[in-house]
Design an enzyme around this catalytic site. Structure first.
Site, PDB file in Angstrom:
ATOM      1  N   HIS A   1     -18.367  -4.422  15.462  1.00  0.00           N
ATOM      2  CA  HIS A   1     -18.525  -5.429  14.408  1.00  0.00           C
ATOM      3  C   HIS A   1     -18.211  -4.829  13.039  1.00  0.00           C
ATOM      4  O   HIS A   1     -17.440  -5.404  12.257  1.00  0.00           O
ATOM      5  CB  HIS A   1     -19.964  -5.960  14.449  1.00  0.00           C
ATOM      6  N   GLU A   2     -18.789  -3.661  12.761  1.00  0.00           N
ATOM      7  CA  GLU A   2     -18.600  -3.058  11.441  1.00  0.00           C
ATOM      8  C   GLU A   2     -17.164  -2.577  11.247  1.00  0.00           C
ATOM      9  O   GLU A   2     -16.635  -2.637  10.132  1.00  0.00           O
ATOM     10  CB  GLU A   2     -19.601  -1.919  11.227  1.00  0.00           C
TER      11      GLU A   2
ATOM     12  N   HIS B   1     -15.236  -5.245   9.833  1.00  0.00           N
ATOM     13  CA  HIS B   1     -15.334  -5.358   8.372  1.00  0.00           C
ATOM     14  C   HIS B   1     -14.458  -4.319   7.665  1.00  0.00           C
ATOM     15  O   HIS B   1     -13.874  -4.604   6.612  1.00  0.00           O
ATOM     16  CB  HIS B   1     -16.782  -5.193   7.924  1.00  0.00           C
TER      17      HIS B   1
END
Length: 709
Positions: A499-500, A503
């Site tokens: 997920h990160e 980003h």
């Protein structure tokens, strides 16, 4: 797959130049990584001086005094530019003397501001962290005063009236400037502006009080050991023992979750759930009522009909009626599936506890029980297949192949701790440097305790200048290798890392012209969508095998059956779980979009309606212990579901049948990631999907995965 093969060919042609990249996975990836790091390290020992990153203005390892001096210089420069802009006569305003200086100031100062602020998150020095926190307060106070500069607002407004936008990005940037000024009340009279500031201070005070009351609640319950039947011995050992050998169970979330999920005694679960649901009831109900009233008053003063309209004005959803319609559509569409799930749980309770009625407090226990019975997933054993370096090399391969990127580690870059690694990111086909990212992965004393991505420098194109490249920092809390035993990740940590990294790529692939619209500076309803899309790779057999390998023999990835079980586990009782979340989101939206709502009666009304007839637990007041609606997510609790719904639409429609399809990946990169905040999010998604985004794919996925159980 053809696209995957082409990607590999392009990758290998680049590797011949001796780049330190990670194009492989499994054992080969780790071997390649080790060899390439060793070669690069030998080459770099010839020059022991720490490397600067060309184009990166973020400063590393400033001392406490340097941080405070830099903060003062930042503030002085900002005052100089704002005063110069404010002095422009209203009939002489141009893009060059009003908009360009403000935009360039933001772009130039952001990495310097982060140089002052980030040490508080990562520095090993108490003195440096203290100076960083002090600098942040000074810079925040100055930024607040700038956002209330009436003379600058007047000049910007005068330029906007000429409608000489210099392009769509500039138009959006100028509209953002004006909007932010006006959300501070600068379009109001002086008396009303003072009232806005007074109400904002009151909102902050009440929000803080609500959370403080929850944090100060020290209620606990005492149980005999037989009343905690089902809880592991290891957990019981962590509980404080008091008089007569009773165990002390606090209302901290880790105690409550353990009891509700694992305790076999229904009376114990019910008592813990009831007590947990009554936290701060005597004080926080009135605090929340006052807080909501002040928020409505604040919003009306700024020209909005209610607080929800004020909050949603910045978001994709735009209006409260749209949010309520969205939540009710999700809830009603999942009712049939949720009813089936609830029937399974009720039958299980009947078998175990007889004819006792099923209550909302029984959900965690019986959901956990079914998951343990039906899914062959031992999460403790699963860790053995996720050594951190292997997971990282697999993630790198997937992101490089999918988005046409090339990662190179920079050995001997200047960093704040020896654990920190730095990477350059290039476009695979052109070789263009897109940006840098820092990885600060391992837990240590004094470090920020959450996993997140922090922008260190935003991409932008100055007026008549060269592009400023973006720089990101990924902070996580993983355990280091100890005594030759590799650091192993829990599956939840693998998902979080994926997920990160989403980003990170979102920040680095952005091509907005203005720092304010760059990278992660996007619509709050949109910002999580790309990362949510990329989480899906953690539940597909093909990609799971790329990022896994038994730590004692990394050529052995996790088995197909486990991959399938993980996907089934992901969707288990998902309709019921989502309905619980929808319940709280509806409450949050209703209290912030209507006035004089009886918050206790509202929950009593909503609970059985949303939760398939299950009544609210007797004597509880969820409104008194719901911090998300008090601070941080007020009128916006729906946003997590919103991003999950549209991420599901993107993944299923575009990626599910081609997990490493670089054509689709590049479309995603150019159409979804590149525009940043310079384009309307609904337009971005519609352009990529070829239609407007829909909730139907999300609903269909839930039903389809449920039927496959």
């Amino acid at each position: 797959m053809e696209s995957e093969g082409n990607s590999e060919k392009k990758m290998s042609s680049k590797t011949k130049k001796g780049s330190n990249i990670i194009p492989l996975t499994g054992a080969a990836a780790l071997l390649t990584l080790a060899v390439s790091l060793a070669i690069t390290a030998i080459n770099n020992r010839r020059n022991s001086k720490k490397k600067d990153l060309p184009g990166c203005n973020f400063r590393v390892n400033l001392s406490a005094s340097e941080i405070l001096k830099l903060a003062d210089r930042i503030i002085a420069k900002s005052k100089e530019v704002h005063d110069a802009v404010a002095s422009v006569p209203l009939d002489k305003v141009t893009y060059k003397n009003v908009i360009s200086p403000l935009a360039e100031l933001e772009a130039q100062q952001f990495p310097l501001v982060q140089s002052c602020v980030v040490p508080n998150l990562v520095s090993t020095s108490d003195k440096v962290r203290k100076a960083s926190a002090e600098a942040e307060k000074k810079i925040d106070a100055h930024a607040s005063s700038c956002s209330n500069q009436e003379d600058v607002y007047g000049v910007v407004k005068a330029f906007a009236a000429k409608e000489e936008w210099m392009g769509p990005d500039a138009r959006r940037y100028i509209q953002c400037l004006i909007r932010d000024f006006e959300r501070n009340g600068l379009n109001l009279t002086a008396t009303k502006r003072e009232e806005v500031q007074r109400l904002r201070a009151q909102i902050d005070e009440l929000s803080f009080l609500y959370v403080k009351n929850l944090n100060d609640d020290s209620t606990y319950l005492l149980f005999r050991e037989d009343e905690l039947d089902g809880l592991p011995t290891e957990f019981l050992k962590t509980l404080e023992k008091v008089e007569n050998g009773m165990f002390k169970v606090t209302l901290k979330s880790h105690h409550v979750a353990a009891v509700l999920e694992l305790c076999k005694i229904g009376k114990t679960r019910r008592l813990v759930a009831m007590t947990y649901g009554k936290r701060s009831a005597k004080v926080n109900l009135s605090v929340l009522e006052d807080l909501v009233q002040v928020r409505h008053k604040f919003a009306r003063l700024l020209g909005f009909s209610n607080y929800a309209d004020y909050a949603l004005n910045l978001r994709m959803a735009k209006t409260s009626s749209k949010v309520l319609e969205f939540l009710e559509d999700i809830s009603s569409s999942l009712s049939n599936l949720a009813n089936k799930e609830l029937s399974v749980l009720k039958e299980l309770k009947k078998q175990e506890e007889g004819e006792l009625p099923f209550g909302v407090e029984d959900l965690p226990y019986y959901v956990k029980k079914v998951e343990q019975q039906e899914f062959d997933v031992d999460f403790g054993a699963l860790k053995q297949y996720f050594p951190v370096n292997l997971v990282l090399s697999g993630i790198f391969k997937i992101f490089q192949d999918l988005f046409g990127l090339r990662f190179e580690e920079i050995v001997d870059a200047d960093v704040w701790h020896s654990d920190v690694r730095v990477f350059s990111v290039f476009d695979l086909s052109s070789g263009e440097l897109l940006g840098y990212f820092y990885l600060d992965m391992y837990t240590r004393e004094g470090k920020y305790g959450q996993t997140c991505v922090v922008a260190l420098q935003n991409g932008s194109v100055p007026f008549n200048g060269a592009r400023q490249i973006p720089v990101a920092l990924l902070i996580s809390q993983l355990q280091k290798d100890i005594g030759g035993i590799p650091s192993l990740l829990r599956f939840s940590e693998v998902v979080s890392l994926f997920h990160e990294f989403g980003h990170v790529v979102q920040h680095l692939c952005n091509h907005a012209s203005f720092a304010r619209l760059s990278g992660l500076h996007v619509d709050p309803d949109f910002v999580e969508i790309p990362a949510q899309v990329l989480e899906n790779w953690c539940y597909e057999s093909f990609s799971l095998k790329l990022i896994s390998g038994f730590h004692q023999d990394i050529t052995k990835p996790i088995k197909d059956e486990i991959c399938k079980s993980l996907k089934r586990w992901r969707y288990s009782f998902s309709a019921l779980k989502l309905k619980q979340e929808v319940l709280y989101c509806l409450f949050d939206q209703i209290i912030h979009s209507a006035e004089n709502v009886n918050i206790v009666e509202l929950f009593k009304h909503l609970h059985p309606k949303v939760m398939l007839g299950l009544p609210m637990l007797e004597g509880t007041n969820p409104a008194s212990c719901f911090p998300r609606c008090a601070i941080g997510y007020e009128a916006a609790c729906y946003s997590r579901i919103w991003s999950e719904v549209f991420a599901a639409d993107i993944f299923t429609s575009k990626f599910r049948d081609g997990l490493l399809n670089q054509y689709v990946g590049m479309q995603f990169r150019t159409k979804v990631l590149a525009p940043g905040g310079a384009k309307d999010p609904v337009e971005i998604l519609s352009d990529f999907l070829g239609r407007e985004p829909s909730i139907q794919t999300f609903i269909d996925n839930k039903i389809e995965c449920s039927l496959s159980h």
